[in-house]
Design an enzyme around this catalytic site. Structure first.
Site, mmCIF file in Angstrom:
data_model
loop_
_atom_site.group_PDB
_atom_site.id
_atom_site.type_symbol
_atom_site.label_atom_id
_atom_site.label_comp_id
_atom_site.label_asym_id
_atom_site.label_seq_id
_atom_site.Cartn_x
_atom_site.Cartn_y
_atom_site.Cartn_z
ATOM 1 C CD GLN A 143 -43.830 2.863 -10.304
ATOM 2 O OE1 GLN A 143 -44.183 1.978 -11.090
ATOM 3 N NE2 GLN A 143 -44.496 3.138 -9.201
ATOM 4 C CD GLU B 152 -6.274 3.513 3.768
ATOM 5 O OE1 GLU B 152 -6.647 3.016 4.834
ATOM 6 O OE2 GLU B 152 -6.034 4.728 3.611
HETATM 7 C C1 LIG Z 1 -4.028 4.616 -6.863
HETATM 8 C C2 LIG Z 1 -3.433 3.795 -5.767
HETATM 9 C C3 LIG Z 1 -2.987 4.411 -4.617
HETATM 10 C C4 LIG Z 1 -2.398 3.655 -3.589
HETATM 11 N N1 LIG Z 1 -1.885 4.289 -2.481
HETATM 12 C C5 LIG Z 1 -1.117 3.588 -1.609
HETATM 13 C C6 LIG Z 1 -0.392 4.263 -0.572
HETATM 14 O O1 LIG Z 1 -0.469 5.499 -0.409
HETATM 15 N N2 LIG Z 1 0.427 3.530 0.237
HETATM 16 C C7 LIG Z 1 0.552 2.181 0.096
HETATM 17 O O2 LIG Z 1 1.307 1.595 0.876
HETATM 18 N N3 LIG Z 1 -0.134 1.511 -0.856
HETATM 19 C C8 LIG Z 1 -0.954 2.179 -1.721
HETATM 20 N N4 LIG Z 1 -1.638 1.521 -2.726
HETATM 21 C C9 LIG Z 1 -1.476 0.073 -2.854
HETATM 22 C C10 LIG Z 1 -2.748 -0.733 -2.619
HETATM 23 O O3 LIG Z 1 -3.039 -0.760 -1.250
HETATM 24 C C11 LIG Z 1 -2.541 -2.118 -3.256
HETATM 25 O O4 LIG Z 1 -2.620 -1.937 -4.655
HETATM 26 C C12 LIG Z 1 -3.544 -3.107 -2.778
HETATM 27 O O5 LIG Z 1 -3.332 -3.424 -1.432
HETATM 28 C C13 LIG Z 1 -3.529 -4.404 -3.596
HETATM 29 O O6 LIG Z 1 -2.224 -4.888 -3.803
HETATM 30 P P1 LIG Z 1 -1.769 -5.287 -5.290
HETATM 31 O O7 LIG Z 1 -2.071 -4.141 -6.169
HETATM 32 O O8 LIG Z 1 -0.377 -5.769 -5.217
HETATM 33 O O9 LIG Z 1 -2.729 -6.482 -5.709
HETATM 34 P P2 LIG Z 1 -2.522 -8.031 -5.384
HETATM 35 O O10 LIG Z 1 -2.245 -8.222 -3.941
HETATM 36 O O11 LIG Z 1 -1.573 -8.595 -6.377
HETATM 37 O O12 LIG Z 1 -3.980 -8.593 -5.679
HETATM 38 C C14 LIG Z 1 -4.436 -8.965 -6.979
HETATM 39 C C15 LIG Z 1 -5.841 -9.568 -6.815
HETATM 40 O O13 LIG Z 1 -5.769 -10.756 -6.014
HETATM 41 C C16 LIG Z 1 -6.655 -10.649 -4.916
HETATM 42 N N5 LIG Z 1 -6.082 -11.351 -3.763
HETATM 43 C C17 LIG Z 1 -4.824 -11.252 -3.262
HETATM 44 N N6 LIG Z 1 -4.684 -12.055 -2.188
HETATM 45 C C18 LIG Z 1 -5.888 -12.682 -1.999
HETATM 46 C C19 LIG Z 1 -6.390 -13.621 -1.047
HETATM 47 N N7 LIG Z 1 -5.639 -14.069 -0.034
HETATM 48 N N8 LIG Z 1 -7.669 -14.050 -1.181
HETATM 49 C C20 LIG Z 1 -8.471 -13.570 -2.186
HETATM 50 N N9 LIG Z 1 -8.044 -12.653 -3.097
HETATM 51 C C21 LIG Z 1 -6.787 -12.209 -3.012
HETATM 52 C C22 LIG Z 1 -6.789 -9.152 -4.664
HETATM 53 O O14 LIG Z 1 -7.956 -8.854 -3.941
HETATM 54 C C23 LIG Z 1 -6.809 -8.630 -6.092
HETATM 55 O O15 LIG Z 1 -8.107 -8.765 -6.638
HETATM 56 C C24 LIG Z 1 -2.291 2.253 -3.725
HETATM 57 C C25 LIG Z 1 -2.758 1.626 -4.901
HETATM 58 C C26 LIG Z 1 -3.302 2.372 -5.909
HETATM 59 C C27 LIG Z 1 -3.753 1.668 -7.172
#
Ligand SMILES: Cc1cc2nc3c(=O)[nH]c(=O)nc-3n(C[C@H](O)[C@H](O)[C@H](O)COP(=O)(O)OP(=O)(O)OC[C@H]3O[C@@H](n4cnc5c(N)ncnc54)[C@H](O)[C@@H]3O)c2cc1C
Length: 368
Positions: free
Chosen positions: A268, A353
């Site tokens: 279960q 995204e």
């Molecule tokens: C495999 C992969 C594919 C991707 N493909 C694309 C693509 O095709 N085109 C494109 O343009 N981008 C793409 N991205 C980018 C992706 O959208 C970003 O990685 C994402 O938006 C987060 O940005 P960052 O990595 O700079 O994290 P950061 O913005 O540095 O965030 C770090 C942490 O802080 C948190 N955080 C930030 N601001 C706040 C807030 N105001 N309040 C609370 N928490 C917060 C975030 O949630 C996260 O946990 C891709 C990323 C990856 C890893």
């Protein structure tokens, strides 16, 4: 009928390569060939540009079924929509004809270039510049994390045209891979979706005709955000497919695996786990399909619904895939079984995204 057709294609032509694509971190060419041969690589392109004109829900079903067997491959239809939707939503008729036709034919893929090394969640803090020079714009900067970079022919690139105006000083452009000054970084070494190349895009004095601007100057950020309202639903679909794939595999496994003299499915404790997994998936599916319907009819709550579907479905995908690994015990922890790949693949759906924290910001600002 659509689901049945895609499921058989995915199982026959995409699933057999999913483990190798992950293991070798290579582009799923077999999946691209199969999707193009069946007109499933960019189903959202309207019929007037030679596409199949699938609505948002049909597009979601395509992505979901491909992700059920291979998350990396599901980024082909998903990112083709993400990259090209800015042109469909805001581009001139000429841009639509020029770029949607080769996309629909399968001659070219489209990527979306918003993020930068220092501008992720705060995408409006981007530094890439586009400076007008007569009938041209000259683009300079670095875009990071660009899905399918290097494989795609076309890129929607967001760049600053007026640094004083922050998000209202950002414009969107179509950049081609063959434009002089465009180059790519090495593929990122990732936890999951290893078959989907993620690379930096370098724009070094890239001179493009001014008619490659999507919409009016200064509207690029608004177009980029409007695009995400629609395409976050495709990430929800990807998450849903990954979760369903993990549940389906675990469901079969628990009937075969015997411990204490009987199939573990008879316990279960195992049944309750499966019930919870299926319940969460059904809730994620309902939210995702409802958001797809909202996308199609331009519902006023679309921004909330798209963010809610992406956030909820991706959290479900993470929980369900972790549980699927648990259900397979030690075997689940090895690459001999697909569930550990699904668990690694699920993680990205909580990040791209817009991270799930960012989805909550979006939802809070747009409460229905
Ligand atoms: C495999 C992969 C594919 C991707 N493909 C694309 C693509 O095709 N085109 C494109 O343009 N981008 C793409 N991205 C980018 C992706 O959208 C970003 O990685 C994402 O938006 C987060 O940005 P960052 O990595 O700079 O994290 P950061 O913005 O540095 O965030 C770090 C942490 O802080 C948190 N955080 C930030 N601001 C706040 C807030 N105001 N309040 C609370 N928490 C917060 C975030 O949630 C996260 O946990 C891709 C990323 C990856 C890893």
């Amino acid at each position: 009928m659509l689901r049945d057709a895609i499921r058989s294609l995915a199982e026959a032509k995409i699933a057999p390569y999913a483990a190798a694509v992950d293991e070798e971190s290579r582009f799923p060419q077999e999946a691209l060939d199969a999707l193009v041969a069946n007109d499933l690589h960019a189903v959202h392109v309207p019929e007037e540009y030679g596409g199949t004109g699938a609505d948002a829900l049909a597009t979601v079903i395509v992505i979901e079924e491909v992700a059920r067997v291979c998350a990396s491959s599901s980024l082909i239809p998903a990112v083709n929509k993400l990259g090209s939707l800015p042109v469909i939503l805001s581009g001139s008729e000429d841009l639509k004809k020029r770029y949607m036709t080769p996309l629909a034919k399968g001659d070219a893929m489209f990527s979306y270039a918003l993020s930068e090394p220092d501008a992720g969640s705060d995408a409006a803090g981007m530094k890439t510049k586009a400076v007008r020079d007569g009938d041209h714009y000259v683009l300079d900067g670095v875009k990071r994390w660009i899905t399918n970079a290097g494989v795609s022919e076309y890129y929607t690139v967001m760049a600053v045209t007026d640094p004083e105006k922050r998000s209202k000083g950002i414009s969107a452009f179509v950049v081609e891979k063959s434009d002089e000054g465009v180059s790519f970084g090495a593929p990122e070494k990732k936890l999951g979706i290893k078959g989907s190349p993620t690379r930096e895009v370098y724009l070094d004095n890239v001179r493009i005709p001014a008619d490659r601007m999507i919409g009016a100057e200064g509207t690029g950020f608004a177009t980029a955000m409007k695009t995400l309202d629609h395409t976050r639903i495709t990430i929800a679909a990807q998450a849903l497919g990954i979760a369903q794939g993990a549940l389906d595999y675990a469901k079969g496994y628990v009937k075969e695996r015997k411990q204490f003299g009987k199939p573990i499915a008879d316990f279960q404790g195992i049944q309750f786990m499966l019930a919870d997994m299926a319940m969460k998936i059904e809730a994620a599916r309902a939210l995702t399909y409802q958001a797809a319907a909202a996308s199609e009819r331009g519902d006023k709550n679309l921004t909330f619904q798209g963010a809610a579907a992406k956030c909820f479905a991706s959290d479900v995908a993470m929980e369900v895939t972790v549980d699927a690994v648990q259900l397979l015990g030690g075997y689940g922890y090895t690459r001999d079984y697909p569930v550990e790949r699904m668990m690694r693949d699920a993680k990205i759906t909580q990040i791209y995204e817009g991270t799930n924290q960012v989805q909550r910001i979006v939802m809070a600002r747009n409460l229905p």
